[in-house]
Design a protein around this motif. Sequence first.
Motif, PDB file in Angstrom:
ATOM      1  N   PHE A  12     -65.097  55.237 -18.455  1.00 14.16           N
ATOM      2  CA  PHE A  12     -63.828  54.508 -18.424  1.00 14.16           C
ATOM      3  C   PHE A  12     -64.005  53.297 -17.518  1.00 14.16           C
TER       4      PHE A  12
ATOM      5  N   TYR B 241     -59.437  49.808 -17.146  1.00 17.03           N
ATOM      6  CA  TYR B 241     -58.776  50.962 -17.758  1.00 17.03           C
ATOM      7  C   TYR B 241     -58.318  51.945 -16.677  1.00 17.03           C
TER       8      TYR B 241
ATOM      9  N   HIS C  66     -50.057  54.406 -13.799  1.00 15.28           N
ATOM     10  CA  HIS C  66     -49.006  55.105 -14.550  1.00 15.28           C
ATOM     11  C   HIS C  66     -48.824  56.539 -14.076  1.00 15.28           C
TER      12      HIS C  66
ATOM     13  N   HIS D 274     -55.200  50.669 -14.760  1.00 17.37           N
ATOM     14  CA  HIS D 274     -53.992  50.791 -15.583  1.00 17.37           C
ATOM     15  C   HIS D 274     -53.570  52.253 -15.680  1.00 17.37           C
ATOM     16  N   TYR D 275     -54.526  53.134 -15.928  1.00 16.27           N
ATOM     17  CA  TYR D 275     -54.247  54.567 -16.101  1.00 16.27           C
ATOM     18  C   TYR D 275     -53.672  55.165 -14.818  1.00 16.27           C
TER      19      TYR D 275
ATOM     20  N   GLU E 146     -60.009  61.749 -21.167  1.00 21.59           N
ATOM     21  CA  GLU E 146     -59.247  60.794 -20.383  1.00 21.59           C
ATOM     22  C   GLU E 146     -59.680  60.953 -18.935  1.00 21.59           C
TER      23      GLU E 146
END
Length: 261
Positions: free
Chosen positions: A202, A206, A213, A209-210, A81
Amino acid sequence: MKLCRYTSKGSPEVRYGVIEGDVISPVEGDGSFEGVIATTSERLPIAEVAILPPVAPSKIVCVGRNYKDHAAELGNPVPTEPLLFLKAPSSIIGPNASIMLPVQSAQVEHEGELGIVIGKRASRLGQSEDPLSFVLGYTCVNDVTARDLQRRDVQFTRAKSFDTFCPVGPYISTNVNPENLTVTTRVNGQTRQMASTAAMAFSIPYLLHYISHAMTLYPGDLIATGTPAGVSKLHDGDIVEVEIDEVGILRNPVTVLSADG
């Protein structure tokens, strides 16, 4: 559209403008860029202003090891990630300003990257929201890194945040598709890094958005999206250029910082 920050001769006021050929059209408002970007009737020759870094962010969010080949050259796996870290906003300099090599490090390296400039507040973006709609535009970033200190400290803060370690610019380019741009870094005219943003582990949507959060992104915040393989040591007198298709060329000289500087 090419957006810049600048000061005029004889005035300390920082202003925002749109570059149109050899002139700047000042932008109305406070530079938050939320909503429609409207220019005034005033026109200023670029030769008569001082071009500043195009952003003054509340934070610089960086993505580590986002290109497989760069992770490999440092002996690291590609993360499962996004690997996020922060770079101090005080490290920002603009085009043509000097990268200062600190006495604490013997291995300062360049890292050319695509920078994302946030255009409106983004927090916990939903699956139905388009992350790119929260972007104002894109710019060139050099995530200068004291590699020896990064390895010694384990975490990245000191190695990434020396004053002058975040050249940004020369302006913000809007209406750009960021997903297949070539990022090239040259030192003294020799190409050291070259890769397409399509090779990112990534994607930019993406990442947006990641990150949203984990922390709220505000207008003007800067995201550095990772660097391709080919990083190398910088030396006194070098000239570093980061060039990105449709975005521009960021050029900075390199100078040794004296022990009492």
